[in-house]
Design a protein around this motif. Sequence first.
Motif, PDB file in Angstrom:
ATOM      1  N   UNK A 180       0.896  -1.146  -0.033  1.00  0.00           N
ATOM      2  CA  UNK A 180       0.029   0.068  -0.050  1.00  0.00           C
ATOM      3  C   UNK A 180       0.766   1.059  -0.208  1.00  0.00           C
ATOM      4  N   UNK A 181       0.300   2.325  -0.384  1.00  0.00           N
ATOM      5  CA  UNK A 181       1.232   3.581  -0.245  1.00  0.00           C
ATOM      6  C   UNK A 181       0.265   4.921  -0.191  1.00  0.00           C
TER       7      UNK A 181
ATOM      8  N   UNK B 216       4.557  -2.695   9.641  1.00  0.00           N
ATOM      9  CA  UNK B 216       3.026  -1.931   9.072  1.00  0.00           C
ATOM     10  C   UNK B 216       3.358  -0.831   8.327  1.00  0.00           C
ATOM     11  N   UNK B 217       4.491  -0.064   8.531  1.00  0.00           N
ATOM     12  CA  UNK B 217       4.949   1.311   7.863  1.00  0.00           C
ATOM     13  C   UNK B 217       6.254   1.141   7.465  1.00  0.00           C
ATOM     14  N   UNK B 218       6.481   1.569   6.120  1.00  0.00           N
ATOM     15  CA  UNK B 218       8.091   1.660   5.836  1.00  0.00           C
ATOM     16  C   UNK B 218       8.141   3.352   5.500  1.00  0.00           C
ATOM     17  N   UNK B 219       8.782   3.845   6.367  1.00  0.00           N
ATOM     18  CA  UNK B 219       9.030   5.454   6.060  1.00  0.00           C
ATOM     19  C   UNK B 219      10.494   5.588   5.377  1.00  0.00           C
ATOM     20  N   UNK B 220      10.261   6.321   4.377  1.00  0.00           N
ATOM     21  CA  UNK B 220      11.501   6.442   3.204  1.00  0.00           C
ATOM     22  C   UNK B 220      11.739   8.017   3.232  1.00  0.00           C
TER      23      UNK B 220
ATOM     24  N   UNK C 113      12.297   7.934  -4.937  1.00  0.00           N
ATOM     25  CA  UNK C 113      11.297   8.843  -4.211  1.00  0.00           C
ATOM     26  C   UNK C 113       9.881   7.758  -4.150  1.00  0.00           C
ATOM     27  N   UNK C 114       8.736   8.353  -4.385  1.00  0.00           N
ATOM     28  CA  UNK C 114       7.548   7.600  -4.144  1.00  0.00           C
ATOM     29  C   UNK C 114       7.623   6.327  -5.148  1.00  0.00           C
ATOM     30  N   UNK C 115       8.076   6.568  -6.367  1.00  0.00           N
ATOM     31  CA  UNK C 115       8.052   5.317  -7.410  1.00  0.00           C
ATOM     32  C   UNK C 115       8.808   4.009  -6.770  1.00  0.00           C
ATOM     33  N   UNK C 116       9.754   4.345  -5.761  1.00  0.00           N
ATOM     34  CA  UNK C 116      10.626   3.281  -5.271  1.00  0.00           C
ATOM     35  C   UNK C 116       9.636   1.962  -4.837  1.00  0.00           C
ATOM     36  N   UNK C 117       8.754   2.342  -4.093  1.00  0.00           N
ATOM     37  CA  UNK C 117       7.734   1.037  -3.710  1.00  0.00           C
ATOM     38  C   UNK C 117       6.972   0.642  -4.674  1.00  0.00           C
ATOM     39  N   UNK C 118       6.697   1.628  -5.702  1.00  0.00           N
ATOM     40  CA  UNK C 118       5.363   1.407  -6.668  1.00  0.00           C
ATOM     41  C   UNK C 118       6.236   0.161  -7.699  1.00  0.00           C
ATOM     42  N   UNK C 119       7.611   0.560  -8.082  1.00  0.00           N
ATOM     43  CA  UNK C 119       8.061  -0.309  -8.981  1.00  0.00           C
ATOM     44  C   UNK C 119       8.422  -1.565  -8.410  1.00  0.00           C
ATOM     45  N   UNK C 120       8.587  -1.909  -7.263  1.00  0.00           N
ATOM     46  CA  UNK C 120       8.854  -3.239  -6.318  1.00  0.00           C
ATOM     47  C   UNK C 120       7.747  -3.669  -5.561  1.00  0.00           C
TER      48      UNK C 120
ATOM     49  N   UNK D  34       6.773   7.849   1.457  1.00  0.00           N
ATOM     50  CA  UNK D  34       7.802   8.926   1.222  1.00  0.00           C
ATOM     51  C   UNK D  34       7.842  10.252   1.632  1.00  0.00           C
ATOM     52  N   UNK D  35       8.810  10.485   2.419  1.00  0.00           N
ATOM     53  CA  UNK D  35       8.930  12.255   2.851  1.00  0.00           C
ATOM     54  C   UNK D  35      10.442  12.557   2.863  1.00  0.00           C
ATOM     55  N   UNK D  36      10.881  13.191   1.900  1.00  0.00           N
ATOM     56  CA  UNK D  36      12.352  13.514   1.722  1.00  0.00           C
ATOM     57  C   UNK D  36      12.806  13.906   3.288  1.00  0.00           C
TER      58      UNK D  36
END
Length: 245
Positions: free
Chosen positions: A35-36, A158-162, A169-176, A187-189
């Motif tokens: 989830x994202x 439960x939460x992966x904070x990037x 960035x946001x696409x890191x989790x989406x692509x994997x 993701x929050x820089x």
Amino acid sequence: MAINRINLIGVPVDVCEPENLENEILEILARPGTKQIIFLSIWDLLKARHKGDFADCLKDADLILPVSKSILRGAKFLKKDVPVRYNPFTAVIQIMTIMESHFKSTYLLGSSKKTLKKAERNIHDTFPKLKIIGRYVGYYPKALENDIIQSIFKSEPSLVLLSEGIKEKNCWAYRRRNRFSSSIFLYYKDAFGIFSERIKRVKEKTFDKGNEIFVEVLHNPFKIFLIFPFLWYILILCWYKISKK
């Protein structure tokens, strides 16, 4: 329904009242798979109008929270439901508070070793009941990525904070997304930079007035050129308004 997803110049944006945030987070947690949650700025919104992974990532996201006042003004101008604007770091605090109150866990990914270590210590002090079950620095060599993914997959946080140091960035989790079991990715820089006290938070008054861009320009004068995509945004809004009529 806790949230309402609107379409603003072809880009999805969620209307989520603060009082509904906890229930929405818990509902997202209960869903299977990756989830994202995405913090959406005006620049992200303009980027998402073009085809590509980021546009697909937004459409697939479980919760899209606007962080720019211009998004709210655009929704009002087009007579759509006006979203609630979230301060990214304040929202991170709210989400981690929700996680802690329900005895959930988190994994920290990003920043340098020194920053991450201090951020983890401060997160633990602030949220003592929130289990930190893993961490890894950003700017990592590509050869180590499989180990990081396996670590997240096996620990099922439960939460992966990037934070900074994650190039995609946001696409890191989406692509994997097909390589994880069941976690929310956010993701929050500046997250770990602020938690470690290396980066100063934007003052609430500055953020509430929508003046945080001036702080960014002070740190990076080249950001003054963002005036051009902002003017383009206004033109697009006007075109949508005219075409609707």
